[in-house]
Enzyme design. Structure first.
Site, PDB file in Angstrom:
ATOM      1  N   ARG A 233       0.862  -1.181   0.000  1.00 43.85           N
ATOM      2  CA  ARG A 233       0.000   0.000   0.000  1.00 43.85           C
ATOM      3  C   ARG A 233       0.896   1.227   0.000  1.00 43.85           C
ATOM      4  NH1 ARG A 233      -3.497  -2.391  -1.862  1.00 43.85           N
ATOM      5  NH2 ARG A 233      -5.572  -2.858  -1.057  1.00 43.85           N
ATOM      6  N   GLU A 262      -3.392   7.727  -5.628  1.00 41.74           N
ATOM      7  CA  GLU A 262      -3.493   7.062  -6.932  1.00 41.74           C
ATOM      8  C   GLU A 262      -4.644   7.661  -7.720  1.00 41.74           C
ATOM      9  OE1 GLU A 262      -3.525   2.802  -6.307  1.00 41.74           O
ATOM     10  OE2 GLU A 262      -1.659   2.865  -5.177  1.00 41.74           O
ATOM     11  N   HIS A 280      -0.462   0.099 -10.065  1.00 39.47           N
ATOM     12  CA  HIS A 280      -1.277  -0.748  -9.177  1.00 39.47           C
ATOM     13  C   HIS A 280      -1.946  -1.898  -9.940  1.00 39.47           C
ATOM     14  CE1 HIS A 280      -3.634  -0.736  -5.145  1.00 39.47           C
ATOM     15  NE2 HIS A 280      -3.384  -1.970  -5.570  1.00 39.47           N
TER      16      HIS A 280
HETATM   17  P1  NAD Z   1      -1.607 -10.943   4.681  1.00 40.31           P
HETATM   18  O1  NAD Z   1      -2.596 -10.465   5.674  1.00 40.31           O
HETATM   19  O2  NAD Z   1      -1.647 -12.376   4.266  1.00 40.31           O
HETATM   20  O3  NAD Z   1      -0.123 -10.638   5.191  1.00 40.31           O
HETATM   21  C1  NAD Z   1       0.248  -9.412   5.751  1.00 40.31           C
HETATM   22  C2  NAD Z   1       1.234  -9.710   6.868  1.00 40.31           C
HETATM   23  O4  NAD Z   1       1.752  -8.468   7.328  1.00 40.31           O
HETATM   24  C3  NAD Z   1       0.613 -10.421   8.074  1.00 40.31           C
HETATM   25  O5  NAD Z   1       1.339 -11.616   8.351  1.00 40.31           O
HETATM   26  C4  NAD Z   1       0.740  -9.410   9.213  1.00 40.31           C
HETATM   27  O6  NAD Z   1       1.001 -10.015  10.458  1.00 40.31           O
HETATM   28  C5  NAD Z   1       1.921  -8.580   8.738  1.00 40.31           C
HETATM   29  N1  NAD Z   1       1.994  -7.245   9.298  1.00 40.31           N
HETATM   30  C6  NAD Z   1       1.002  -6.401   9.641  1.00 40.31           C
HETATM   31  N2  NAD Z   1       1.505  -5.228  10.065  1.00 40.31           N
HETATM   32  C7  NAD Z   1       2.854  -5.338  10.005  1.00 40.31           C
HETATM   33  C8  NAD Z   1       3.926  -4.463  10.308  1.00 40.31           C
HETATM   34  N3  NAD Z   1       3.715  -3.224  10.780  1.00 40.31           N
HETATM   35  N4  NAD Z   1       5.183  -4.904  10.120  1.00 40.31           N
HETATM   36  C9  NAD Z   1       5.406  -6.161   9.659  1.00 40.31           C
HETATM   37  N5  NAD Z   1       4.440  -7.025   9.354  1.00 40.31           N
HETATM   38  C10 NAD Z   1       3.171  -6.617   9.510  1.00 40.31           C
HETATM   39  O7  NAD Z   1      -1.756  -9.977   3.421  1.00 40.31           O
HETATM   40  P2  NAD Z   1      -1.297 -10.265   1.903  1.00 40.31           P
HETATM   41  O8  NAD Z   1      -2.411 -10.916   1.178  1.00 40.31           O
HETATM   42  O9  NAD Z   1       0.037 -10.899   1.904  1.00 40.31           O
HETATM   43  O10 NAD Z   1      -1.207  -8.754   1.370  1.00 40.31           O
HETATM   44  C11 NAD Z   1      -0.136  -7.925   1.751  1.00 40.31           C
HETATM   45  C12 NAD Z   1      -0.311  -6.531   1.210  1.00 40.31           C
HETATM   46  O11 NAD Z   1      -0.404  -6.543  -0.207  1.00 40.31           O
HETATM   47  C13 NAD Z   1      -1.569  -5.794   1.696  1.00 40.31           C
HETATM   48  O12 NAD Z   1      -1.205  -4.454   1.957  1.00 40.31           O
HETATM   49  C14 NAD Z   1      -2.458  -5.797   0.485  1.00 40.31           C
HETATM   50  O13 NAD Z   1      -3.372  -4.724   0.509  1.00 40.31           O
HETATM   51  C15 NAD Z   1      -1.437  -5.671  -0.616  1.00 40.31           C
HETATM   52  N6  NAD Z   1      -1.934  -6.109  -1.921  1.00 40.31           N
HETATM   53  C16 NAD Z   1      -1.569  -5.373  -3.017  1.00 40.31           C
HETATM   54  C17 NAD Z   1      -2.000  -5.761  -4.272  1.00 40.31           C
HETATM   55  C18 NAD Z   1      -1.603  -4.990  -5.499  1.00 40.31           C
HETATM   56  O14 NAD Z   1      -2.368  -4.960  -6.455  1.00 40.31           O
HETATM   57  N7  NAD Z   1      -0.437  -4.381  -5.525  1.00 40.31           N
HETATM   58  C19 NAD Z   1      -2.838  -6.879  -4.424  1.00 40.31           C
HETATM   59  C20 NAD Z   1      -3.147  -7.628  -3.302  1.00 40.31           C
HETATM   60  C21 NAD Z   1      -2.691  -7.230  -2.045  1.00 40.31           C
END
Ligand code: NAD
Length: 306
Positions: A233, A262, A280
């Site tokens: 994000r 964005e 994105h």
């Molecule tokens: P997820 O919930 O499976 O994993 C996220 C992890 O981050 C969790 O294990 C959590 O414990 C950890 N976490 C939370 N806060 C933290 C911090 N301050 N420091 C370290 N670790 C922390 O989520 P995911 O499915 O792996 O998605 C991860 C990110 O990717 C999210 O921000 C999501 O919105 C983003 N995302 C982006 C796109 C894109 O199009 N670019 C698509 C899907 C997801």
């Protein structure tokens, strides 16, 4: 008949599957004002990221009493006021696993781009320039250390791929999953150690309230010449601090898919020669969209016993 509004579109296989179950699927985008009226006519609202479902939409839906389910086709639900919706009897669901591999592959692509000038080299060739010498100092990923911040679904997919090409992988997560080190062959470390040891740092945490994870302070703790990737994000990265560090050479290169606002506003950053950027598109693959579509069909089928 279950009426579904897919305001940011829906994969055509999913539309066909829902229609075969007797649902009506309308694919129509409404601006925020018009959406307040539109939601009154539907049992289900399916959104991606363009549509924001806020308090006034939930109030309008509640007044009409029809809307029972909002589905975000994707991971983050920051475009929906989830708590308020659920307090008002509307279930909110997302499709968290469907796009993990796609996002991880994009992060990997940005790592290769950072290592070998892929973005700027292609750009200059389109201007008829043959700048072989300028891009002679590429580096290999093999043997380098990748630090993954946020070791959830996407972080783990990336870790597995990075291991397969010979990288050492370290991860920091606020929650520790017991046994994951042995299972995936990675090391859990504290944040400061990750910052100090990594040649590449990729962020995969959700947007956190406490401000950007990558900022001037955390960058100062990183190795000189580090590459930073953010496909999580935009709020997780201080764009001003990254630009300053690219200009000073502290950061070698960056790969970005997400931005503070964005469409991206910081032109100095996204047009920097050492920035590889995408608008994105982390989840935007044929495979991820099909999986998202299938999950949406499954959620609706289950909710309405179709
Ligand atoms: P997820 O919930 O499976 O994993 C996220 C992890 O981050 C969790 O294990 C959590 O414990 C950890 N976490 C939370 N806060 C933290 C911090 N301050 N420091 C370290 N670790 C922390 O989520 P995911 O499915 O792996 O998605 C991860 C990110 O990717 C999210 O921000 C999501 O919105 C983003 N995302 C982006 C796109 C894109 O199009 N670019 C698509 C899907 C997801």
């Amino acid at each position: 008949m279950i009426k579904i509004l897919a305001s940011d579109g829906m994969e055509k296989g999913a539309v066909a599957a829902l229609e075969a179950k007797g649902c009506q699927v309308d694919q129509q985008f409404y601006d925020p004002e018009a959406l307040k009226e539109a939601v009154k006519n539907y049992d289900v609202l399916v959104v991606r990221s363009a549509t924001k479902v806020r308090v006034p939409h939930i109030d309008a839906a509640k007044e009409a009493g029809k809307l029972k389910l909002v589905i975000r086709g994707g991971v983050g639900v920051d475009n929906i006021d989830v708590k308020y919706a659920e307090e008002n009897g509307i279930t909110v669901r997302n499709t968290p696993r469907a796009s993990s591999q796609s996002v991880a592959e994009l992060a990997m692509g940005h790592m290769f781009a950072c290592a070998r000038f892929l973005s700027i080299a292609g750009h200059t060739m389109r201007e008829d320039k043959w700048e072989k010498k300028a891009y002679a100092k590429g580096i290999e990923l093999q043997g380098k250390t990748l630090g993954i911040i946020g070791f959830g679904r996407i972080g783990q997919h990336l870790g597995v791929m990075a291991k397969a090409i010979g990288m050492k992988v370290v991860a920091f997560d606020i929650f520790h999953i017991p046994g994951i080190e042995e299972q995936l062959g990675i090391n859990y470390v504290e944040m400061d150690e990750l910052l100090k040891e990594s040649d590449f740092i990729s962020v995969h945490a959700p947007a956190v309230d406490g401000g950007a994870i990558i900022n001037a302070d955390t960058i100062a703790k990183m190795k000189d010449g580090v590459c930073i990737i953010n496909t999580s994000r935009g709020a997780n990265l201080d764009e001003g601090a990254l630009l300053a560090a690219l200009e000073s050479g502290k950061v070698r290169a960056a790969g970005l898919d997400v931005y503070a606002s964005e469409p991206a506003q910081n032109k100095a950053l996204y047009s920097h020669p050492m920035v590889s950027c995408t608008p994105h598109i982390g989840a935007s693959t044929v495979e991820a969209q099909k999986r998202i579509g299938q999950e949406i069909v499954d959620i609706i089928t289950k909710q309405f016993n179709l």
